[in-house]
Design a protein around this motif. Structure first.
Motif, short mmCIF file in Angstrom:
data_model
loop_
_atom_site.label_atom_id
_atom_site.label_comp_id
_atom_site.label_asym_id
_atom_site.label_seq_id
_atom_site.Cartn_x
_atom_site.Cartn_y
_atom_site.Cartn_z
N THR A 107 8.41 4.60 4.84
CA THR A 107 8.64 3.25 4.04
C THR A 107 7.09 3.01 4.02
O THR A 107 6.00 3.75 4.69
CB THR A 107 8.58 1.98 5.35
OG1 THR A 107 7.72 2.19 6.49
CG2 THR A 107 10.27 2.10 5.61
N GLY A 108 6.56 1.73 2.95
CA GLY A 108 5.00 2.19 2.84
C GLY A 108 3.90 1.96 3.75
O GLY A 108 3.42 2.46 4.09
N TYR A 109 4.64 0.79 5.28
CA TYR A 109 4.12 0.92 6.01
C TYR A 109 3.69 2.30 7.15
O TYR A 109 2.51 2.34 7.27
CB TYR A 109 4.77 0.01 7.24
CG TYR A 109 4.05 -1.11 7.85
CD1 TYR A 109 4.09 -2.08 8.45
CD2 TYR A 109 3.10 -0.23 8.85
CE1 TYR A 109 3.90 -3.35 9.51
CE2 TYR A 109 1.84 -0.53 10.23
CZ TYR A 109 2.17 -2.36 9.75
OH TYR A 109 1.66 -2.70 10.98
N HIS A 112 -3.85 -5.27 2.99
CA HIS A 112 -2.00 -5.35 3.67
C HIS A 112 -2.14 -4.56 5.63
O HIS A 112 -3.25 -3.97 5.91
CB HIS A 112 -1.04 -4.62 2.71
CG HIS A 112 0.55 -5.23 3.44
ND1 HIS A 112 0.93 -3.83 4.13
CD2 HIS A 112 0.82 -5.53 3.21
CE1 HIS A 112 2.00 -4.19 3.97
NE2 HIS A 112 1.97 -5.25 3.69
N ASP A 146 -3.35 1.44 -2.57
CA ASP A 146 -2.51 0.54 -2.29
C ASP A 146 -2.26 -0.01 -3.07
O ASP A 146 -2.20 -1.09 -3.15
CB ASP A 146 -2.57 0.47 -0.70
CG ASP A 146 -1.09 -0.59 -0.86
OD1 ASP A 146 0.14 -0.49 -1.19
OD2 ASP A 146 -0.44 -0.25 0.53
N ALA A 187 1.67 -1.09 -3.56
CA ALA A 187 2.41 -2.22 -4.07
C ALA A 187 3.18 -3.01 -4.80
O ALA A 187 4.47 -2.91 -5.10
CB ALA A 187 2.93 -2.45 -2.11
N HIS A 188 2.19 -3.26 -4.57
CA HIS A 188 2.70 -4.09 -6.34
C HIS A 188 2.55 -4.02 -6.83
O HIS A 188 2.35 -5.02 -8.14
CB HIS A 188 2.32 -6.25 -5.52
CG HIS A 188 2.57 -6.25 -3.96
ND1 HIS A 188 3.38 -7.31 -3.72
CD2 HIS A 188 1.44 -6.35 -2.77
CE1 HIS A 188 3.74 -7.68 -3.13
NE2 HIS A 188 2.59 -6.57 -2.28
N THR A 235 5.03 1.74 -2.49
CA THR A 235 6.07 1.25 -2.43
C THR A 235 7.06 1.76 -3.81
O THR A 235 7.11 1.76 -4.68
CB THR A 235 5.93 0.85 -1.20
OG1 THR A 235 5.80 -0.79 -2.53
CG2 THR A 235 4.63 0.17 -0.81
N LYS A 260 9.72 -2.41 -3.83
CA LYS A 260 9.07 -3.61 -4.63
C LYS A 260 9.61 -3.82 -6.38
O LYS A 260 10.69 -3.92 -6.21
CB LYS A 260 7.31 -3.92 -4.15
CG LYS A 260 7.06 -4.44 -2.93
CD LYS A 260 6.17 -4.67 -2.78
CE LYS A 260 6.12 -4.74 -1.30
NZ LYS A 260 5.01 -4.33 -0.74
C1 LIG Z 1 4.78 -4.08 0.86
C2 LIG Z 1 3.68 -3.15 1.32
C3 LIG Z 1 3.52 -2.63 1.91
C4 LIG Z 1 4.27 -1.95 3.62
O1 LIG Z 1 5.42 -1.08 2.24
P1 LIG Z 1 6.37 -1.44 3.08
O2 LIG Z 1 7.25 -0.26 2.12
O3 LIG Z 1 7.85 -2.58 2.36
O4 LIG Z 1 7.07 -1.16 4.69
C5 LIG Z 1 2.19 -1.86 1.90
N1 LIG Z 1 1.02 -2.47 1.84
C6 LIG Z 1 1.11 -3.14 0.94
C7 LIG Z 1 0.06 -3.65 0.34
C8 LIG Z 1 2.50 -4.38 0.44
O5 LIG Z 1 2.91 -5.24 0.17
#
Ligand SMILES: *Cc1c(COP(=O)(O)O)cnc(C)c1O
Length: 412
Positions: free
Chosen positions: A106-108, A132, A203, A205-206, A261, A264
């Motif tokens: 996961t991203g976390y 985040h 990061d 992710a979005h 990630t 998303k």
């Molecule tokens: C969603 C998110 C994460 C975590 O990613 P997951 O794969 O959902 O655990 C990390 N950083 C940001 C900025 C996010 O929006």
């Protein structure tokens, strides 16, 4: 918290209007969803490209399950590192134009793993205040000093960097801020990281798969080219150019670390970290959230691989998103609530008061539209908002339906 305290603590949360409850989704994620037994038009997912329910991705997962089963059966360093994981890592590295990439579950976990692998209590992490939660937790877990700077305030960041005596410094930032939808100044962050000999951890992710590169222009476009490669928006060959720029950018900046990630816009699950070959090898050896966990089912790697092809080639998805963003912006004129300044699919409608935001969300829900009200402490006091999240799965008619509902609630 003692076991005997839970009941009253939960009751207290409920009384403050802060108790969170999960809704149950049936069927696939998408523009129209079935939640708690009712159909809604949803603006509440991070499925920006509308790929979460895509049949080609499901088909790739099913085919892989048939061929290799479901469970990875072991951690990557034991016997769980499957050919499908390995091939996907190469594909992801080529996709963003970096020498190497590493998959995380996961991203976390990626954020926790990387920052802890690079810093200890002698280090210092510098973070945008709106980063985040996982980036904040990552810094805390590393035991490095954590310094947070006001949102996008590069002067404050520079002051903190200049005053730092830490042996190892790392600047971490979201590229697209998750509750505001605005962008980090990547080129300037890169320049500061170079000047103060710090790592820069981005990061995305979005942003991955979503943000159009030409938006940044000039120098910023150069710095953003790491991420650009994943944001192929026109012909596939433009992507190759971006890859080439990305590769040279990484060559010139070995202290740059890119994380995106895959749950998303890519519509699957997991995350990857991209950077130099040495960085990736270090992470394989030292990132605890990589080492001490079972590898993701390899069928997910096959699904991501199918998704990457759609992300790269179905450019209409990004075009559709940008048309929808423009349509929403034009349509909110005359509403008592402004949209926040964002050109990404995250379009927060600023309401201010948290009770008013809740009331608006519930009014929309009664009209069959699902949008989450985001309240403090997730956002600052007095800035409660509806986080409208657009997807390529939406149509112009969907946005018009939302706008009609908002105007109805404003004036009715
Ligand atoms: C969603 C998110 C994460 C975590 O990613 P997951 O794969 O959902 O655990 C990390 N950083 C940001 C900025 C996010 O929006």
């Amino acid at each position: 918290m003692l076991p005997t305290q839970l009941q009253s603590a939960l009751a207290a949360l409920d009384a403050q209007g802060l108790l969170r409850r999960r809704r149950v989704l049936d069927g696939t994620q998408g523009a129209r969803v079935r939640v708690d037994g009712r159909e809604y038009l949803s603006f509440s997912s991070n499925d920006y490209l509308g790929l979460a329910g895509h049949p080609a991705i499901a088909e790739a997962a099913c085919q892989a399950a048939g061929e290799v089963g479901v469970g990875a059966g072991a951690a990557h360093l034991l016997s769980g590192h499957h050919r499908l994981h390995h091939d996907l890592e190469r594909e992801l590295a080529a996709f963003v134009g970096t020498p190497a990439a590493l998959l995380f579950s996961t991203g976390y976990m990626a954020n926790l793993g990387v920052i802890q692998a690079l810093l200890d209590r002698h280090g210092e992490v510098f973070e945008d205040r709106l980063n985040h939660a996982s980036l904040v937790d990552a810094a805390l877990l590393s035991r490095a000093k954590l310094s947070r700077y006001p949102h996008l305030d590069l002067a404050a960041l520079e002051q903190q960097l200049a005053g730092s005596r830490a042996q190892v410094k790392l600047i971490a930032s979201d590229t697209v801020f998750s509750m505001d939808g605005d962008l980090a100044p990547v080129a300037e962050l890169l320049a500061l990281a170079e000047r103060y000999d710090a790592w820069l951890y981005l990061d995305d992710a979005h942003g991955f798969g979503v943000v159009r590169s030409e938006r940044h222009g000039g120098l910023a476009a150069q710095a953003n080219s790491v991420a650009q490669a994943s944001r192929l928006h026109s012909a596939p060959d433009a992507g190759e150019d971006a890859c080439a720029t990305g590769a040279s950018l990484f060559h010139a900046n070995p202290s740059l670390i890119y994380m995106a990630t895959l749950g998303k816009a890519a519509g699957v699950s997991g995350a990857f970290v991209a950077g130099s070959a040495e960085l990736i090898e270090w992470l394989v050896n030292k990132a605890r959230t990589y080492i001490y966990t079972t590898a993701q089912p390899p069928l997910l790697a096959a699904a991501v691989s199918a998704s990457l092809k759609l992300v790269a080639h179905e450019t209409w998805r990004r075009e559709r998103l940008h048309e929808l963003i423009a349509r929403l912006k034009a349509g909110v004129v005359g509403l008592p609530w402004p949209l926040m300044l964002s050109d990404t699919p995250i379009q927060p409608l600023l309401v201010g008061d948290q009770h008013a935001a809740l009331a608006l969300a519930s009014g929309l829900k009664q009209r069959g539209i699902l949008i989450p009200a985001i309240r403090p402490p997730t956002v600052p006091q007095g800035s409660a908002r509806l986080r409208i999240s657009l997807s390529a799965a939406h149509t112009a008619a969907d946005v018009d339906e939302l706008l009609a509902a908002l105007h109805g609630l404003a004036h009715g």
